[in-house]
Design a protein around this motif. Sequence first.
Motif, PDB file in Angstrom:
ATOM      1  N   LEU A  51       0.822  -1.208   0.000  1.00 34.00           N
ATOM      2  CA  LEU A  51       0.000   0.000   0.000  1.00 34.00           C
ATOM      3  C   LEU A  51       0.856   1.258   0.000  1.00 34.00           C
ATOM      4  CD1 LEU A  51      -2.769  -1.194   2.462  1.00 34.00           C
ATOM      5  CD2 LEU A  51      -2.939  -0.957  -0.020  1.00 34.00           C
ATOM      6  N   ALA A  52       1.993   1.210   0.696  1.00 29.53           N
ATOM      7  CA  ALA A  52       2.901   2.359   0.681  1.00 29.53           C
ATOM      8  C   ALA A  52       3.424   2.613  -0.736  1.00 29.53           C
ATOM      9  CB  ALA A  52       4.055   2.136   1.654  1.00 29.53           C
ATOM     10  N   CYS A  53       3.720   1.559  -1.455  1.00 30.60           N
ATOM     11  CA  CYS A  53       4.173   1.682  -2.839  1.00 30.60           C
ATOM     12  C   CYS A  53       3.077   2.313  -3.697  1.00 30.60           C
ATOM     13  CB  CYS A  53       4.568   0.310  -3.380  1.00 30.60           C
ATOM     14  SG  CYS A  53       5.016   0.330  -5.126  1.00 30.60           S
ATOM     15  N   LEU A  54       1.854   1.793  -3.582  1.00 30.56           N
ATOM     16  CA  LEU A  54       0.746   2.361  -4.355  1.00 30.56           C
ATOM     17  C   LEU A  54       0.509   3.818  -3.979  1.00 30.56           C
ATOM     18  CD1 LEU A  54      -1.765  -0.623  -4.331  1.00 30.56           C
ATOM     19  CD2 LEU A  54      -0.530   0.304  -6.311  1.00 30.56           C
ATOM     20  N   HIS A  55       0.599   4.109  -2.706  1.00 30.82           N
ATOM     21  CA  HIS A  55       0.409   5.471  -2.223  1.00 30.82           C
ATOM     22  C   HIS A  55       1.429   6.402  -2.875  1.00 30.82           C
ATOM     23  CE1 HIS A  55      -0.038   8.570   1.032  1.00 30.82           C
ATOM     24  NE2 HIS A  55      -1.289   8.228   0.837  1.00 30.82           N
ATOM     25  N   LYS A  56       2.664   5.969  -2.911  1.00 30.02           N
ATOM     26  CA  LYS A  56       3.711   6.786  -3.532  1.00 30.02           C
ATOM     27  C   LYS A  56       3.477   6.906  -5.039  1.00 30.02           C
ATOM     28  CE  LYS A  56       8.576   7.753  -3.453  1.00 30.02           C
ATOM     29  NZ  LYS A  56       9.835   7.499  -2.774  1.00 30.02           N
ATOM     30  N   MET A  57       3.031   5.829  -5.661  1.00 32.11           N
ATOM     31  CA  MET A  57       2.744   5.868  -7.097  1.00 32.11           C
ATOM     32  C   MET A  57       1.609   6.844  -7.400  1.00 32.11           C
ATOM     33  SD  MET A  57       3.132   1.865  -8.148  1.00 32.11           S
ATOM     34  CE  MET A  57       2.900   2.096  -9.916  1.00 32.11           C
ATOM     35  N   HIS A  58       0.673   6.983  -6.467  1.00 32.64           N
ATOM     36  CA  HIS A  58      -0.432   7.934  -6.641  1.00 32.64           C
ATOM     37  C   HIS A  58       0.045   9.373  -6.504  1.00 32.64           C
ATOM     38  CE1 HIS A  58      -4.205   5.770  -7.152  1.00 32.64           C
ATOM     39  NE2 HIS A  58      -3.748   4.851  -6.340  1.00 32.64           N
ATOM     40  N   ILE A  79      12.564   3.214  -8.243  1.00 28.69           N
ATOM     41  CA  ILE A  79      12.712   4.169  -9.345  1.00 28.69           C
ATOM     42  C   ILE A  79      11.960   3.667 -10.578  1.00 28.69           C
ATOM     43  CG2 ILE A  79      14.390   5.133 -10.988  1.00 28.69           C
ATOM     44  CD1 ILE A  79      16.369   5.200  -8.546  1.00 28.69           C
ATOM     45  N   LYS A  80      12.106   2.389 -10.877  1.00 28.20           N
ATOM     46  CA  LYS A  80      11.426   1.801 -12.043  1.00 28.20           C
ATOM     47  C   LYS A  80       9.902   1.936 -11.921  1.00 28.20           C
ATOM     48  CE  LYS A  80      10.878  -2.649 -14.355  1.00 28.20           C
ATOM     49  NZ  LYS A  80      11.269  -4.061 -14.355  1.00 28.20           N
ATOM     50  N   LEU A  81       9.363   1.642 -10.733  1.00 29.93           N
ATOM     51  CA  LEU A  81       7.911   1.746 -10.543  1.00 29.93           C
ATOM     52  C   LEU A  81       7.431   3.190 -10.622  1.00 29.93           C
ATOM     53  CD1 LEU A  81       7.345  -0.913  -7.760  1.00 29.93           C
ATOM     54  CD2 LEU A  81       6.370  -0.937 -10.066  1.00 29.93           C
ATOM     55  N   MET A  82       8.199   4.121 -10.085  1.00 19.39           N
ATOM     56  CA  MET A  82       7.799   5.526 -10.140  1.00 19.39           C
ATOM     57  C   MET A  82       7.849   6.045 -11.579  1.00 19.39           C
ATOM     58  SD  MET A  82       6.819   5.999  -7.138  1.00 19.39           S
ATOM     59  CE  MET A  82       6.717   4.271  -6.713  1.00 19.39           C
ATOM     60  N   ALA A 125       4.801   7.506 -16.488  1.00 20.78           N
ATOM     61  CA  ALA A 125       4.525   7.294 -17.912  1.00 20.78           C
ATOM     62  C   ALA A 125       3.079   6.852 -18.158  1.00 20.78           C
ATOM     63  CB  ALA A 125       5.486   6.253 -18.480  1.00 20.78           C
ATOM     64  N   ASP A 126       2.469   6.209 -17.177  1.00 18.60           N
ATOM     65  CA  ASP A 126       1.105   5.694 -17.314  1.00 18.60           C
ATOM     66  C   ASP A 126       0.310   6.155 -16.102  1.00 18.60           C
ATOM     67  OD1 ASP A 126      -1.259   4.254 -17.420  1.00 18.60           O
ATOM     68  OD2 ASP A 126      -0.295   2.296 -17.670  1.00 18.60           O
TER      69      ASP A 126
END
Length: 187
Positions: free
Chosen positions: A17-24, A156-159, A164-165
Amino acid sequence: MEGTICGINASVYDPLLACLHKMHGARKSRTLARTGSTLSITKTMKYRPCYILKVNPMANFTTVCFMATFGGADYDDLADITQRLVRPVQHNHPSFSEAATIHLTPAWPREPQWMICWATDVASALSLWSGAGDVPYSTDAATVHKLQRDVWNLEIKLMKAASADCNLARRLQADLMVHIGCLVLFG
């Protein structure tokens, strides 16, 4: 202490969830916070192993990667965000190269075991997770440095992918909601 397996009371979904939160694009620290947090799913809170990625004594926290079995689920049955973040511990998996497998000493006894390669800062006390004969699980210094590099590069790759999307984070969030059976909201 870096490279050692310790135990922590936490939800396996906190780093996802922290990853998704950062991606948001939310502007919150990646520090694990429980009180009033939308980033914790209490039904999965339990004492679980975590890998000490970095000790930060001056900042009074430790950076860890959680470990989980996901109830013995096969890799292909994991949520998409989970598949993007996990690496196998001790067992070879056809989706990963041998180089991506994390080997511990002594050998980890249960399969499947996954390391969630998302750095989570924790301020709580950690206790050693010991194997047979009270020998603590650990990796060598080269593995610690490789994992540190891999975890940061994966973030970095996920961000970059999220930049990009613009819908990637929402798709991953929706997929995770299906897998865990609850609503995940970011404010």
